[in-house]
Design a protein around this motif. Structure first.
Motif, PDB file in Angstrom:
ATOM      1  N   ILE A   1       0.823  -1.270   0.041  1.00 15.75           N
ATOM      2  CA  ILE A   1       0.027  -0.085   0.005  1.00 15.75           C
ATOM      3  C   ILE A   1       0.698   1.366   0.184  1.00 15.75           C
ATOM      4  N   GLY A   2       0.471   2.081  -0.870  1.00 21.34           N
ATOM      5  CA  GLY A   2       1.280   3.452  -0.863  1.00 21.34           C
ATOM      6  C   GLY A   2       1.198   4.250   0.349  1.00 21.34           C
ATOM      7  N   PRO A   3       1.787   5.598   0.344  1.00 19.24           N
ATOM      8  CA  PRO A   3       1.945   6.316   1.722  1.00 19.24           C
ATOM      9  C   PRO A   3       0.557   6.860   2.056  1.00 19.24           C
ATOM     10  N   SER A   4      -0.462   6.808   1.089  1.00 21.50           N
ATOM     11  CA  SER A   4      -1.595   7.475   1.585  1.00 21.50           C
ATOM     12  C   SER A   4      -2.136   7.035   3.014  1.00 21.50           C
ATOM     13  N   MET A   5      -2.101   5.672   3.232  1.00 22.55           N
ATOM     14  CA  MET A   5      -2.744   5.196   4.519  1.00 22.55           C
ATOM     15  C   MET A   5      -1.781   5.425   5.619  1.00 22.55           C
ATOM     16  N   PHE A   6      -0.746   5.498   5.588  1.00 18.46           N
ATOM     17  CA  PHE A   6       0.115   6.027   6.537  1.00 18.46           C
ATOM     18  C   PHE A   6       0.087   7.519   6.935  1.00 18.46           C
TER      19      PHE A   6
ATOM     20  N   THR B   1      10.956  -0.152  -3.247  1.00 16.88           N
ATOM     21  CA  THR B   1      10.691  -1.442  -3.805  1.00 16.88           C
ATOM     22  C   THR B   1       9.216  -1.515  -3.722  1.00 16.88           C
ATOM     23  N   GLY B   2       8.434  -0.406  -3.526  1.00 19.90           N
ATOM     24  CA  GLY B   2       6.947  -0.500  -3.433  1.00 19.90           C
ATOM     25  C   GLY B   2       6.556  -0.683  -2.018  1.00 19.90           C
ATOM     26  N   GLY B   3       5.412  -0.113  -1.604  1.00 19.54           N
ATOM     27  CA  GLY B   3       4.691  -0.072  -0.411  1.00 19.54           C
ATOM     28  C   GLY B   3       5.323   1.388   0.365  1.00 19.54           C
ATOM     29  N   SER B   4       5.003   1.185   1.729  1.00 22.41           N
ATOM     30  CA  SER B   4       5.416   2.856   2.187  1.00 22.41           C
ATOM     31  C   SER B   4       5.869   2.470   3.776  1.00 22.41           C
ATOM     32  N   TYR B   5       6.197   3.460   4.360  1.00 24.03           N
ATOM     33  CA  TYR B   5       6.424   3.149   5.798  1.00 24.03           C
ATOM     34  C   TYR B   5       6.218   4.823   6.736  1.00 24.03           C
ATOM     35  N   ILE B   6       5.875   4.298   7.841  1.00 23.30           N
ATOM     36  CA  ILE B   6       5.880   5.624   9.004  1.00 23.30           C
ATOM     37  C   ILE B   6       6.784   5.323   9.851  1.00 23.30           C
ATOM     38  N   ILE B   7       7.367   6.456  10.307  1.00 24.68           N
ATOM     39  CA  ILE B   7       8.418   6.424  11.548  1.00 24.68           C
ATOM     40  C   ILE B   7       7.768   7.347  12.559  1.00 24.68           C
ATOM     41  N   MET B   8       7.636   6.821  13.900  1.00 25.26           N
ATOM     42  CA  MET B   8       7.051   7.476  14.939  1.00 25.26           C
ATOM     43  C   MET B   8       7.641   7.355  15.981  1.00 25.26           C
ATOM     44  N   GLU B   9       7.449   8.158  17.140  1.00 28.70           N
ATOM     45  CA  GLU B   9       8.016   7.775  18.478  1.00 28.70           C
ATOM     46  C   GLU B   9       7.718   6.244  19.102  1.00 28.70           C
ATOM     47  N   PHE B  10       8.732   5.728  19.683  1.00 28.27           N
ATOM     48  CA  PHE B  10       8.814   4.601  20.550  1.00 28.27           C
ATOM     49  C   PHE B  10       8.211   4.693  21.719  1.00 28.27           C
TER      50      PHE B  10
END
Length: 329
Positions: free
Chosen positions: A86-91, A120-129
């Motif tokens: 899934i692309g970045p829109s969800m995150f 390579t396709g898809g998406s990520y989100i970085i957040m506070e741990f």
């Protein structure tokens, strides 16, 4: 939503929320060719994340939608979710929701730092741990903090949100509306009813549900409804606590809506008397609350029906039939 697992999240990081608007600034920007073989998560952590080295990367599981990892660095820990399909829109929707909740200064949520596409396709989100404690925290404190968020999080635009997002993996339409009954009927119930019709050919639930939507106006008589910032998917998997006992909520499907709609997942949230007593001390209960409660549960039963199949159909149909009798529709 039940399958949208509240991924074990998240110790404080460093990037201020002023960075949040940049979450969508690279929304549709392709990566430069030189960066195609590089890891954008690692890049961000070692630059804007203020770390000079990553000391460990460990998997902390995931739900049926995303994978989750903890990145330990010399500048603290980060929580990273990835989705390979899934692309970045969800995150981006999740990040904007987390940012909006954070800005109320009420209940603890993980701060979002960066969203982007994977080469390579898809998406990520970085957040506070956030280091979680052994329990979901105190129910009274959770109720009070949630009510404080609803009280503080208001919108002059009406009911909706700046972006569409997802409830589980189902698209959630958040087009702005000045009328709550219209918004909830069209963008919540009718949307799910159409999915059921398209996916299962379920004309019975579609037609009866449409009758309910057209007849539900009296349920909102004598009720003052203000657009409140809602988490939107508040079930037990999305509720935890910091190691100090402070309640934490995560994995939102945020929008501005009637505060009572927050209890639509109460059937699997474990809210008890202490929670509701504390909540209604801050946000007083309005006339007809009990009569409206199942209307908000219906949205989530319909979504579960569309995502997981017929096991949830009877629960949704039972609510619809009860309301049609109550409203003589």
């Amino acid at each position: 939503m039940v399958a949208h697992v509240g991924l074990i999240s998240l110790t404080s990081c460093f990037s201020p929320l002023s960075r949040l608007p940049r979450l969508s600034s690279t929304k549709h920007k392709p990566f430069a060719m030189a960066a195609m073989n590089e890891d954008p998560v690692r890049q961000w952590i070692l630059s804007e994340g203020k770390a000079t080295k990553i000391t460990n990367i460990s998997s902390i599981g995931g739900g049926c939608i995303n994978l989750a990892n903890r990145y330990d660095t010399d500048a603290g820990s980060f929580f990273v979710k990835t989705n390979r399909s899934i692309g970045p829109s969800m995150f981006e929707g999740e990040a904007l929701g987390l940012g909006a909740m954070y800005e109320t200064g009420s209940i603890r949520v993980p701060k979002p730092f960066k969203v982007g596409p994977l080469p390579t396709g898809g998406s990520y989100i970085i957040m506070e741990f956030i280091e979680f404690g052994p329990s979901r925290g105190n129910q009274s404190v959770l109720g009070r903090k949630l009510a404080e968020m609803h009280k503080a999080g208001k919108s002059e635009k009406g009911f909706g949100f700046d972006v569409n997002n997802t409830i589980g993996s189902t698209p959630q339409m958040n087009t702005w509306s000045s009328d709550w009954s219209q918004f909830y009927g069209e963008h919540r119930l009718v949307y799910q009813l159409k999915l059921a019709l398209d996916q299962y050919g379920d004309s019975t639930i579609y037609e009866k549900g449409q009758r309910l939507v057209k007849s539900m106006g009296p349920l909102f008589d004598n009720v003052v409804i203000e657009p409140c910032l809602l988490h939107g998917d508040l079930w037990s998997g999305n509720i935890s606590s910091h190691k100090n006992g402070e309640p934490v909520i995560l994995d939102p499907a945020c929008y501005y809506g009637h505060n009572e709609a927050e209890f639509g997942m109460s059937w699997c949230a474990g809210f008890g008397g202490a929670f509701y007593n504390a909540y209604f001390e801050v946000m007083p209960k309005q006339p007809g609350f009990e009569k409206r409660r199942d209307l908000y549960i219906l949205y989530h039963y319909l979504n579960h029906y569309n995502l997981f199949g017929s096991g949830y159909r009877s629960s949704a149909m039972s609510i619809i039939d009860d309301y049609l009798r109550m409203l003589n529709a």
